[in-house]
Write a protein that holds these residues in place. Structure first.
Motif, mmCIF file in Angstrom:
data_model
loop_
_atom_site.group_PDB
_atom_site.id
_atom_site.type_symbol
_atom_site.label_atom_id
_atom_site.label_comp_id
_atom_site.label_asym_id
_atom_site.label_seq_id
_atom_site.Cartn_x
_atom_site.Cartn_y
_atom_site.Cartn_z
ATOM 1 N N LEU A 186 0.842 -1.197 0.000
ATOM 2 C CA LEU A 186 0.000 0.000 0.000
ATOM 3 C C LEU A 186 0.874 1.242 0.000
ATOM 4 C CD1 LEU A 186 -2.548 -1.196 2.671
ATOM 5 C CD2 LEU A 186 -2.925 -1.058 0.198
ATOM 6 N N LYS A 187 0.366 2.274 -0.675
ATOM 7 C CA LYS A 187 1.110 3.533 -0.704
ATOM 8 C C LYS A 187 0.157 4.709 -0.541
ATOM 9 C CE LYS A 187 1.321 3.521 -5.758
ATOM 10 N NZ LYS A 187 0.319 2.514 -5.925
ATOM 11 N N ASN A 188 0.712 5.827 -0.138
ATOM 12 C CA ASN A 188 -0.084 7.037 0.072
ATOM 13 C C ASN A 188 -0.951 7.316 -1.144
ATOM 14 O OD1 ASN A 188 1.141 7.423 2.538
ATOM 15 N ND2 ASN A 188 2.698 8.780 1.724
ATOM 16 N N GLY A 189 -2.195 7.645 -0.883
ATOM 17 C CA GLY A 189 -3.118 8.004 -1.942
ATOM 18 C C GLY A 189 -3.949 6.852 -2.476
ATOM 19 N N ASP A 190 -3.612 5.603 -2.123
ATOM 20 C CA ASP A 190 -4.418 4.463 -2.584
ATOM 21 C C ASP A 190 -5.831 4.578 -2.035
ATOM 22 O OD1 ASP A 190 -2.293 3.333 -3.945
ATOM 23 O OD2 ASP A 190 -1.920 1.762 -2.458
ATOM 24 N N LYS A 191 -6.798 4.385 -2.895
ATOM 25 C CA LYS A 191 -8.200 4.310 -2.483
ATOM 26 C C LYS A 191 -8.514 2.841 -2.281
ATOM 27 C CE LYS A 191 -8.807 8.709 -3.448
ATOM 28 N NZ LYS A 191 -7.942 9.554 -2.718
ATOM 29 N N VAL A 192 -9.061 2.501 -1.120
ATOM 30 C CA VAL A 192 -9.292 1.107 -0.766
ATOM 31 C C VAL A 192 -10.664 0.946 -0.125
ATOM 32 C CG1 VAL A 192 -6.828 0.605 -0.470
ATOM 33 C CG2 VAL A 192 -8.175 1.396 1.492
ATOM 34 N N PHE A 193 -11.028 -0.293 0.100
ATOM 35 C CA PHE A 193 -12.262 -0.622 0.804
ATOM 36 C C PHE A 193 -11.911 -1.543 1.959
ATOM 37 C CE2 PHE A 193 -13.473 0.646 -3.368
ATOM 38 C CZ PHE A 193 -14.638 1.375 -3.165
ATOM 39 N N VAL A 194 -12.562 -1.338 3.089
ATOM 40 C CA VAL A 194 -12.300 -2.138 4.282
ATOM 41 C C VAL A 194 -13.622 -2.592 4.889
ATOM 42 C CG1 VAL A 194 -10.126 -1.002 4.840
ATOM 43 C CG2 VAL A 194 -12.232 -0.106 5.792
ATOM 44 N N ALA A 201 -21.034 -4.290 11.225
ATOM 45 C CA ALA A 201 -19.893 -4.068 10.338
ATOM 46 C C ALA A 201 -20.417 -3.605 8.984
ATOM 47 C CB ALA A 201 -19.076 -5.342 10.176
ATOM 48 N N ASN A 202 -19.625 -2.776 8.327
ATOM 49 C CA ASN A 202 -19.979 -2.263 7.008
ATOM 50 C C ASN A 202 -18.732 -2.247 6.136
ATOM 51 O OD1 ASN A 202 -22.781 -1.338 7.513
ATOM 52 N ND2 ASN A 202 -21.757 -0.017 8.979
ATOM 53 N N ILE A 203 -18.953 -2.186 4.841
ATOM 54 C CA ILE A 203 -17.857 -1.978 3.913
ATOM 55 C C ILE A 203 -17.733 -0.482 3.722
ATOM 56 C CG2 ILE A 203 -17.005 -2.368 1.576
ATOM 57 C CD1 ILE A 203 -18.750 -4.934 1.591
ATOM 58 N N GLU A 204 -16.547 0.042 3.957
ATOM 59 C CA GLU A 204 -16.325 1.477 3.879
ATOM 60 C C GLU A 204 -15.204 1.803 2.903
ATOM 61 O OE1 GLU A 204 -18.176 3.662 5.446
ATOM 62 O OE2 GLU A 204 -19.232 2.293 6.792
ATOM 63 N N LYS A 205 -15.372 2.898 2.178
ATOM 64 C CA LYS A 205 -14.302 3.406 1.329
ATOM 65 C C LYS A 205 -13.324 4.154 2.223
ATOM 66 C CE LYS A 205 -13.491 5.830 -2.957
ATOM 67 N NZ LYS A 205 -14.100 6.526 -4.079
ATOM 68 N N ALA A 206 -12.038 3.970 1.972
ATOM 69 C CA ALA A 206 -11.012 4.606 2.794
ATOM 70 C C ALA A 206 -9.836 4.994 1.912
ATOM 71 C CB ALA A 206 -10.570 3.651 3.898
ATOM 72 N N GLU A 207 -8.885 5.670 2.513
ATOM 73 C CA GLU A 207 -7.687 6.085 1.785
ATOM 74 C C GLU A 207 -6.456 5.752 2.611
ATOM 75 O OE1 GLU A 207 -5.727 10.043 -0.306
ATOM 76 O OE2 GLU A 207 -7.719 10.161 0.569
ATOM 77 N N ILE A 208 -5.404 5.368 1.921
ATOM 78 C CA ILE A 208 -4.116 5.168 2.568
ATOM 79 C C ILE A 208 -3.418 6.517 2.597
ATOM 80 C CG2 ILE A 208 -1.913 3.955 2.475
ATOM 81 C CD1 ILE A 208 -4.396 2.156 3.009
ATOM 82 N N VAL A 209 -3.004 6.923 3.800
ATOM 83 C CA VAL A 209 -2.409 8.248 4.007
ATOM 84 C C VAL A 209 -1.130 8.105 4.829
ATOM 85 C CG1 VAL A 209 -4.649 9.427 3.906
ATOM 86 C CG2 VAL A 209 -3.767 8.632 6.104
ATOM 87 N N PRO A 210 -0.294 9.157 4.856
ATOM 88 C CA PRO A 210 0.884 9.101 5.724
ATOM 89 C C PRO A 210 0.456 8.940 7.186
ATOM 90 C CG PRO A 210 1.036 10.949 4.204
ATOM 91 C CD PRO A 210 -0.355 10.401 4.088
ATOM 92 N N HIS A 211 1.165 8.111 7.905
ATOM 93 C CA HIS A 211 0.874 7.919 9.317
ATOM 94 C C HIS A 211 1.129 9.247 10.041
ATOM 95 C CE1 HIS A 211 1.060 6.456 13.411
ATOM 96 N NE2 HIS A 211 0.585 5.285 12.992
ATOM 97 N N PRO A 212 0.198 9.696 10.886
ATOM 98 C CA PRO A 212 0.361 11.015 11.512
ATOM 99 C C PRO A 212 1.522 11.118 12.500
ATOM 100 C CG PRO A 212 -1.548 9.882 12.420
ATOM 101 C CD PRO A 212 -1.049 9.051 11.280
ATOM 102 N N ASN A 222 4.351 8.688 12.379
ATOM 103 C CA ASN A 222 5.521 7.966 11.892
ATOM 104 C C ASN A 222 5.612 8.161 10.386
ATOM 105 O OD1 ASN A 222 7.497 6.182 11.105
ATOM 106 N ND2 ASN A 222 6.590 4.392 12.084
ATOM 107 N N GLU A 223 6.451 9.064 9.960
ATOM 108 C CA GLU A 223 6.516 9.429 8.542
ATOM 109 C C GLU A 223 6.983 8.286 7.636
ATOM 110 O OE1 GLU A 223 10.797 11.638 8.286
ATOM 111 O OE2 GLU A 223 9.125 12.750 9.165
ATOM 112 N N GLU A 224 7.512 7.226 8.210
ATOM 113 C CA GLU A 224 7.948 6.085 7.412
ATOM 114 C C GLU A 224 6.852 5.032 7.251
ATOM 115 O OE1 GLU A 224 11.642 4.555 8.855
ATOM 116 O OE2 GLU A 224 12.484 6.561 9.075
ATOM 117 N N ASP A 225 5.688 5.296 7.806
ATOM 118 C CA ASP A 225 4.591 4.323 7.774
ATOM 119 C C ASP A 225 3.355 4.964 7.148
ATOM 120 O OD1 ASP A 225 3.356 1.907 8.184
ATOM 121 O OD2 ASP A 225 3.274 2.067 10.362
#
Length: 82
Positions: A8-16, A27-38, A40-43
């Motif tokens: 996964l990388k920053n900006g990926d649009k995903v579903f969880v 539980a629901n299926i939700e749209k989400a985004e992969i973003v920089p960890h607030p 830990n800049e390496e995660d």
């Protein structure tokens, strides 16, 4: 297909499949985004419902709604018990 955290990388649009923290049986299926960890800049983190969520290898993250729905139906389709 469940996506692996390392791919996964920053900006990926995903579903969880997101469990309501206030109602464990919801539980629901939700749209989400992969973003920089607030913190830990390496995660990376998952941003869903206006909140950051740390990612673990156990998280089920999908590239499409349909893929998430397939697992969701396997896990939560209670009709099989009728």
């Amino acid at each position: 297909m469940v996506l692996e955290k390392r791919n996964l990388k920053n900006g990926d649009k995903v579903f969880v499949i997101y469990r309501n923290p206030h109602a464990a049986n919801v539980a629901n299926i939700e749209k989400a985004e992969i973003v920089p960890h607030p913190r830990n800049e390496e995660d990376v983190a998952l941003f869903v419902h206006n909140s950051y969520h740390p990612l673990t290898e156990e998280d089920a993250i999908f590239s499409s709604y349909e893929e998430a729905e397939e697992l969701y139906n396997e896990l939560f389709d209670y009709r099989q018990f009728d």
